[in-house]
Design a protein around this motif. Structure first.
Motif, PDB file in Angstrom:
ATOM      1  N   UNK A   1      -9.591  -3.611  -1.977  1.00 53.04           N
ATOM      2  CA  UNK A   1      -9.879  -3.502  -0.559  1.00 53.04           C
ATOM      3  C   UNK A   1     -11.043  -2.573  -0.262  1.00 53.04           C
ATOM      4  N   UNK A   2     -11.656  -2.084  -1.311  1.00 54.62           N
ATOM      5  CA  UNK A   2     -12.900  -1.345  -1.121  1.00 54.62           C
ATOM      6  C   UNK A   2     -12.777  -0.028  -0.380  1.00 54.62           C
ATOM      7  N   UNK A   3     -11.816   0.788  -0.782  1.00 54.91           N
ATOM      8  CA  UNK A   3     -11.680   2.113  -0.151  1.00 54.91           C
ATOM      9  C   UNK A   3     -12.259   3.163  -1.076  1.00 54.91           C
TER      10      UNK A   3
ATOM     11  N   UNK B   1     -17.936  -2.433  -2.358  1.00 47.52           N
ATOM     12  CA  UNK B   1     -17.295  -3.159  -1.297  1.00 47.52           C
ATOM     13  C   UNK B   1     -16.221  -4.011  -1.924  1.00 47.52           C
ATOM     14  N   UNK B   2     -15.339  -4.524  -1.123  1.00 46.16           N
ATOM     15  CA  UNK B   2     -14.166  -5.135  -1.722  1.00 46.16           C
ATOM     16  C   UNK B   2     -14.493  -6.247  -2.699  1.00 46.16           C
TER      17      UNK B   2
ATOM     18  N   UNK C   1       0.834  -1.208   0.000  1.00 49.23           N
ATOM     19  CA  UNK C   1       0.000   0.000   0.000  1.00 49.23           C
ATOM     20  C   UNK C   1       0.862   1.249   0.000  1.00 49.23           C
TER      21      UNK C   1
ATOM     22  N   UNK D   1       1.200   4.144  -2.866  1.00 46.59           N
ATOM     23  CA  UNK D   1       0.981   5.540  -2.530  1.00 46.59           C
ATOM     24  C   UNK D   1       2.113   6.402  -3.089  1.00 46.59           C
TER      25      UNK D   1
ATOM     26  N   UNK E   1     -13.159   6.434  -1.113  1.00 51.49           N
ATOM     27  CA  UNK E   1     -12.629   7.767  -1.425  1.00 51.49           C
ATOM     28  C   UNK E   1     -11.345   7.715  -2.248  1.00 51.49           C
ATOM     29  N   UNK E   2     -10.399   6.887  -1.827  1.00 47.80           N
ATOM     30  CA  UNK E   2      -9.214   6.750  -2.681  1.00 47.80           C
ATOM     31  C   UNK E   2      -9.552   6.239  -4.081  1.00 47.80           C
TER      32      UNK E   2
ATOM     33  N   UNK F   1     -10.803   9.239  -6.025  1.00 46.21           N
ATOM     34  CA  UNK F   1      -9.731  10.193  -6.302  1.00 46.21           C
ATOM     35  C   UNK F   1      -8.800   9.661  -7.385  1.00 46.21           C
ATOM     36  N   UNK F   2      -8.420   8.388  -7.246  1.00 47.55           N
ATOM     37  CA  UNK F   2      -7.501   7.803  -8.216  1.00 47.55           C
ATOM     38  C   UNK F   2      -8.164   7.710  -9.583  1.00 47.55           C
TER      39      UNK F   2
ATOM     40  N   UNK G   1      -5.452  -1.780  -6.258  1.00 46.09           N
ATOM     41  CA  UNK G   1      -5.265  -2.008  -4.838  1.00 46.09           C
ATOM     42  C   UNK G   1      -6.436  -1.474  -4.013  1.00 46.09           C
ATOM     43  N   UNK G   2      -6.870  -0.265  -4.331  1.00 51.42           N
ATOM     44  CA  UNK G   2      -7.968   0.320  -3.565  1.00 51.42           C
ATOM     45  C   UNK G   2      -9.274  -0.423  -3.833  1.00 51.42           C
TER      46      UNK G   2
END
Lengths: 139, 943
Positions: B512-514, B664-665, B476, B480, B516-517, B520-521, B508-509
């Protein structure tokens, strides 16, 4: 006090994440996500020793210029991550520990709710207000 | 003895420092003994018991022997410890009483008086006995030796202060023994002196520290005092203790800064708040940075100077202690806390100055550690150093942005001025690194010199950091840093290089189900793809972004508009289609068939109404929504009969589609839901059930190998199905939220139709839902005409006229005026004719359509009923009276039926509880031309 509090599922997706101030939300999301590297590292490094000692507190995960990131992992590998402002050096390890314990207790309450599906996002109001009490109110 | 005549320099700040021991008396004697002494003294360790409960330590003692001079004795109030003589030794080999009385005694007395004057009690008198000399002397007093005399004269109650060293230069067991005794004595006394003098020093130091709240107290003065103690510990090779001194100073200073921040300011601290003018980083290559130390001594040090000096000392000691990784860890903490402290103290710092300082310091620490560890050690301890690498990368990036080195055009004049100012603050390169090619100073200077050089250095650093993170499994963090790099590439207008980093991070995001990232990405990726001209990818990312609730309304509208613009611009090239997945665009909520049971006869009209929730922020006009349909002729025709139709009026015709699990992931939603269906297998001969079970129709999706590299976001896998059967609906505007779209179709061929794909197209852009689940099907049937005869009562009674209901199901046949139903009469049960009979015509859905009169003509053999005109798939119902004649009771069950011989054959096929049912074939005769229409009415007759 804390500026960001996150609860992360065993599979590393966020169950709950909140931060103040909200305009920096994205930064904290990245920060918490990156900190999972260290959480994983610590969990695998401690391995059995951790389980034996029942030590759930992982300590400082990593410091950045402006923030310190602390970690905590439950026995079911749900992670709590807390970001604290570095300019608040009065915050000692013990206080962080007790904040995590509070968080853990509140999380346990959430889990006890029969209407809560483990793995769902946490939307409990009680949990939310507990987190609010741990955060600085930026006005 | 090391040149005892030369004046001693005031302080020797090297590791060659040793505790000072003075020598008085016979210098020649000492010179002869010195080589053995200096060699023997450190040979064996001695236990040093410490005050304040500190653990005892084994210590190897060494000493620097200097000639005794009165100037060496410390004056009152002198805080110097390094130059402090810990022990004074008087050497003599006098063995003659006369000589003793004449000279040695006086000399000794003088020496003792000087010591007393300075209240020094750490002394020792050594009498060297020499057998050879002794023999020459005649007037030896056997009872009272010189030693006894000396003890008597000087060692008042302290007889251990005088020792005898016998034949020091000989090689005999006696000599050895004598040496051992002497050395033990010497070590003991040295340690005693250490304990006493250091204890006293520490006490004084504590007293001084306690005065820190007093106005005149100065941290710098105190610093010098405690450092003196650290030096002594370092001199005694007690690095741990020395480190403790510096750590205490560090903590004390930090506390002051914190208190200052809390409003409790100490006067002396304001001096450290002077603006930062120099930012040349840590200096770790020499044991002591005298320049900085003098600044502190003169109370002119800035905060950075003090911190740098403190850390350099800590670093030196940690490296002595073989703890290089702690240096790395502490360095990171130090750099962070310095930045914080400067902020807290509101010290004015030119922009970029701290970045320079941090960058230089990071590299300096790394190079220092590299200098004392081998490659393998470095590689296995990346986890400790990678933080510094990443911090340095971050700072260099910040500097690049600040100095305009990242922009496409290069730095402007303002940027250049800033760069010059920053470089000025670095000063000149220090002599100790001047010859190092890769010194931090040279690197920074070069990196800031030009756009190209900056790029090279920044890329080097970034790649090194990413590689390190990856090698220790911190994926991670690596991603980044990669994202920063992507941002850099985007600025440099090389999106092709940025893309892979963004994709990597996004994957990657997503995994893992993030949320906001991810958003943004994706936004960055969209820009990147736009620059790269990857139309399809860009449109896909745009569609995902347009439906992303984490973006503002404006941003979503922008991305939605991007898609619509593309769609409207490329209408002229119909060949090329851009296929995008539906889920980002809209969500199919439910589907409703009318008629509700989803069964229509050939030629009938079926409507399918779908509810689609548009995720777009603005109304979107799509030219066409199509559902592609899979057609299959089902062998089991039972489903297609009117009878089935009447019995299965259960479902309300609504199929609900589960809401998609939102981002979700992938670990959870990458696997599609099980699609389970019941399955019946009938034997082809008699249509009886052979097997039944449940099958999973998407096994291929579930059991396929989990590809690690499978693109979660890519459009691959969405294939546009192009079949002959489609349901279409043109020109629909989908407003945000729920929309209802209705498809109408006229059923053509009988069979089962399965809805497969939903596709909304706007210009060349198609949003495709590749797979509808749960399964939605409708059936089209074609039915032969049928006649159903049924008594109104439970059973017919003989002898009285009773009513029988006739139901004609027209099936696919249209009954026209003049068509008639002909029944072969059975003698036992004629149909009674009335003048007026009425028939009711119902539609397929049992709605009354019309009523008509009925004409019945009866002859001996045949009863002919002229049917009213009725469209296909309608039902004509009428009632007729029959009379059963009791003449043939024996055969009433069979031969009195309104049937022919075929009745017996079919009898066994359709038994029904309590009733005997027979089927017979009649012909509907359309006037004189029955064969032309060819329709056969199949009637069932019920008794």
């Amino acid at each position: 006090m804390a500026v960001c509090v996150a609860v992360i599922a065993k599979e590393n997706y966020p169950l709950y994440i909140r931060s103040v101030p909200t305009e920096n939300e994205l930064k904290f999301h990245y920060m918490v996500h990156t900190s999972l590297d260290v959480v994983d590292e610590k969990i695998s490094a401690m391995g059995k020793a951790l389980v034996d000692q029942r030590e759930l507190y992982l300590g400082l995960l990593y410091p950045t210029e402006d923030y310190k990131v602390y970690g905590y992992v439950t026995n079911s590998k749900v992670k709590f991550v807390m970001v604290v402002d570095s300019s608040n050096p009065a915050l000692r390890d013990n206080e962080i520990r007790s904040m995590f314990r509070k968080l853990h207790n509140s999380y346990t309450d959430v889990m006890c709710n029969p209407f809560y599906n483990p793995g769902d996002r946490i939307q409990s109001r009680a949990f939310d207000s507990m987190v609010t009490s741990m955060m600085i109110q930026v006005c | 003895m090391d040149a005892p005549e030369e004046p001693l320099p005031p302080v020797i700040y090297t590791m060659e420092n040793k505790p000072i021991v003075t020598c008085a008396g016979d210098q020649n004697l000492f010179t002869s003994i010195y080589p053995t002494l200096s060699q023997q003294l450190p040979r064996e360790p001695m236990e040093w018991r410490r005050s304040y409960g500190r653990a005892p330590k084994m210590i190897h003692l060494e000493s620097n022997f200097v000639q005794f001079k009165e100037e060496l004795l410390p004056k009152e109030g002198n805080k110097a410890l390094l130059t402090f003589p810990f022990l004074h030794i008087y050497w003599t080999e006098c063995c003659d009483t006369e000589v003793y009385k004449a000279t040695v005694k006086d000399d000794l007395t003088k020496w003792q008086n000087v010591l007393k004057a300075h209240s020094s009690v750490d002394w020792l008198i050594v009498v060297v006995e020499n057998d050879a000399k002794k023999k020459n002397k005649t007037n030896i007093l056997p009872r009272t030796s010189i030693v006894d005399k000396i003890r008597n004269d000087f060692c008042n109650k302290q007889s251990d202060r005088c020792v005898v060293l016998t034949d020091p230069l000989k090689d005999s067991s006696r000599t050895q023994e004598s040496w051992n005794t002497f050395l033990t004595k010497l070590r003991t006394l040295l340690l005693m002196s250490f304990t006493k003098n250091l204890g006293k020093f520490e006490d004084d130091m504590r007293t001084l520290r306690e005065k820190r709240t007093e106005p005149g107290w100065s941290f710098c003065e105190y610093f010098m005092v405690q450092e003196e103690l650290a030096f002594v510990f370092e001199m005694l090779q007690q690095f741990e203790d020395a480190l403790v001194q510096y750590d205490e100073l560090d903590a004390l200073f930090s506390q002051y800064v914190v208190n200052f921040g809390a409003g409790d300011g100490a006067n002396w601290l304001t001096f450290f708040c002077q603006p930062v003018k120099s930012w040349n980083g840590l200096i770790l290559r020499k044991p002591i940075d005298m320049e900085k130390r003098e600044l502190i001594q003169r109370q002119e040090a800035t905060l950075l100077d003090l911190r740098s000096y403190l850390f350099a000392r800590q670093c030196t000691l940690l490296l002595f202690l073989q703890r290089p990784w702690e240096v790395a860890q502490r360095a990171l903490e130090l750099l962070h806390s310095c930045v914080q402290e400067l902020k807290l103290l509101e010290v004015s710092v030119p922009p970029g100055a701290l970045d320079c300082w941090v960058f230089l310091s990071c590299l300096e620490v790394l190079q220092r550690i590299e200098g004392c560890c081998d490659r393998a050690q470095m590689d296995s301890n990346i986890a400790h150093t990678v933080g510094l690498w990443s911090y340095a990368t971050e700072k260099l990036k910040a500097l690049g942005y600040l100095c305009g080195l990242v922009s496409e055009k290069g730095p402007d004049s303002e940027d250049l001025n800033r760069t010059v100012d920053l470089l000025a603050g670095l000063g000149a390169e220090r002599p100790e690194t001047a010859n190092t090619a890769q010194s931090p100073y040279k690197k920074l200077k070069e990196a800031l010199s030009s756009v190209e050089a900056f790029e090279k250095h920044y890329l080097d650093l970034s790649h090194a950091t990413i590689e390190m993170y990856t090698s220790i499994g911190r994926i991670r963090s690596a991603k980044f840093v990669g994202k920063d790099l992507a941002e850099f590439y985007m600025r440099k207008k090389s999106p092709q290089k940025a893309e892979s980093y963004l994709q990597g991070a996004l994957k990657n995001y997503l995994a893992e189900g993030w949320a906001l990232p991810i958003t943004h990405t994706r936004k960055q990726l969209a820009e990147c793809q736009k620059h790269l001209g990857q139309i399809e990818n860009y449109l896909q990312t745009s569609s995902l972004l347009a439906g992303d609730h984490h973006l503002t309304e404006e941003e979503r509208t922008y991305f939605c508009q991007e898609i619509l613009n593309f769609a409207s611009q490329h209408t002229d090239s119909p060949g090329h289609k851009v296929v995008l997945p539906m889920h980002s665009f809209a969500h199919l909520r439910d589907l409703r068939f009318t008629p509700a049971n989803a069964v229509v006869h050939v030629g009938g009209v079926l409507s399918v109404e779908i509810t689609v929730c548009s995720q777009m922020p603005i109304p979107v006009r799509v030219e066409q929504i199509t559902i592609s349909v899979h057609f299959s002729v089902e062998k089991n025709s039972y489903r297609k009969t009117a009878e089935w139709l009447t019995k299965h009026k259960t479902s309300n015709g609504i199929i609900n589609f589960p809401a998609e699990t939102l981002p979700f992931p992938a670990s959870q939603n990458s696997l599609p839901a099980l699609e389970l269906y019941e399955m019946f297998e009938r034997s082809p001969s008699d249509n009886s059930l052979n097997t039944t079970g449940i099958i999973c129709k998407n096994v291929h999706m579930l059991l396929r190998r989990q590809e690690s590299g499978a693109a979660l976001d890519s459009p691959s896998g969405v294939a546009l199905e192009d079949g002959p059967h489609v349901l279409q609906c043109g020109d629909v505007t989908l407003a945000p939220g729920a929309n209802t779209v209705t498809f109408r179709t006229q059923a053509k061929e009988p069979g089962t139709y399965t809805l497969r794909q939903l596709c909304a197209s706007a210009g060349p852009v198609c949003f495709v839902l590749p797979h509808l689940y749960p399964l939605a099907q409708y059936d089209v049937y074609s039915q032969e005409p049928q006649l159903h005869v049924e008594p109104l009562a439970d059973s017919l009674l003989a002898g009285i006229p009773q009513k029988v209901k006739f139901t004609v199901t027209t099936g696919h046949y249209t009954v026209k005026n003049g068509d008639s139903l002909q029944l072969s009469n059975v003698e036992a049960m004629p149909v009674l004719c009335h003048a007026e009979n009425r028939a009711v015509i119902y539609s397929n859905a049992r709605e009354k359509a019309s009523e008509a009169s009925l004409r019945v003509q009866s002859s001996d053999k045949v009863t002919s009923i002229s049917l009213p005109a009725a469209p296909a798939y309608h039902v004509i119902e009428f009632e007729l009276e029959v009379l059963s004649l009791p003449s043939a009771p024996a055969t009433a069950g069979e031969s009195s039926a309104l049937g022919v011989t075929e009745a017996q054959r079919k009898h066994k096929d359709t038994p029904k509880a309590g009733h005997c049912m027979a089927t017979t074939d009649h012909k509907v005769r359309r006037g004189w031309d029955c064969s032309a229409c060819g329709g056969g009415l199949r009637s069932s007759c019920l008794f």
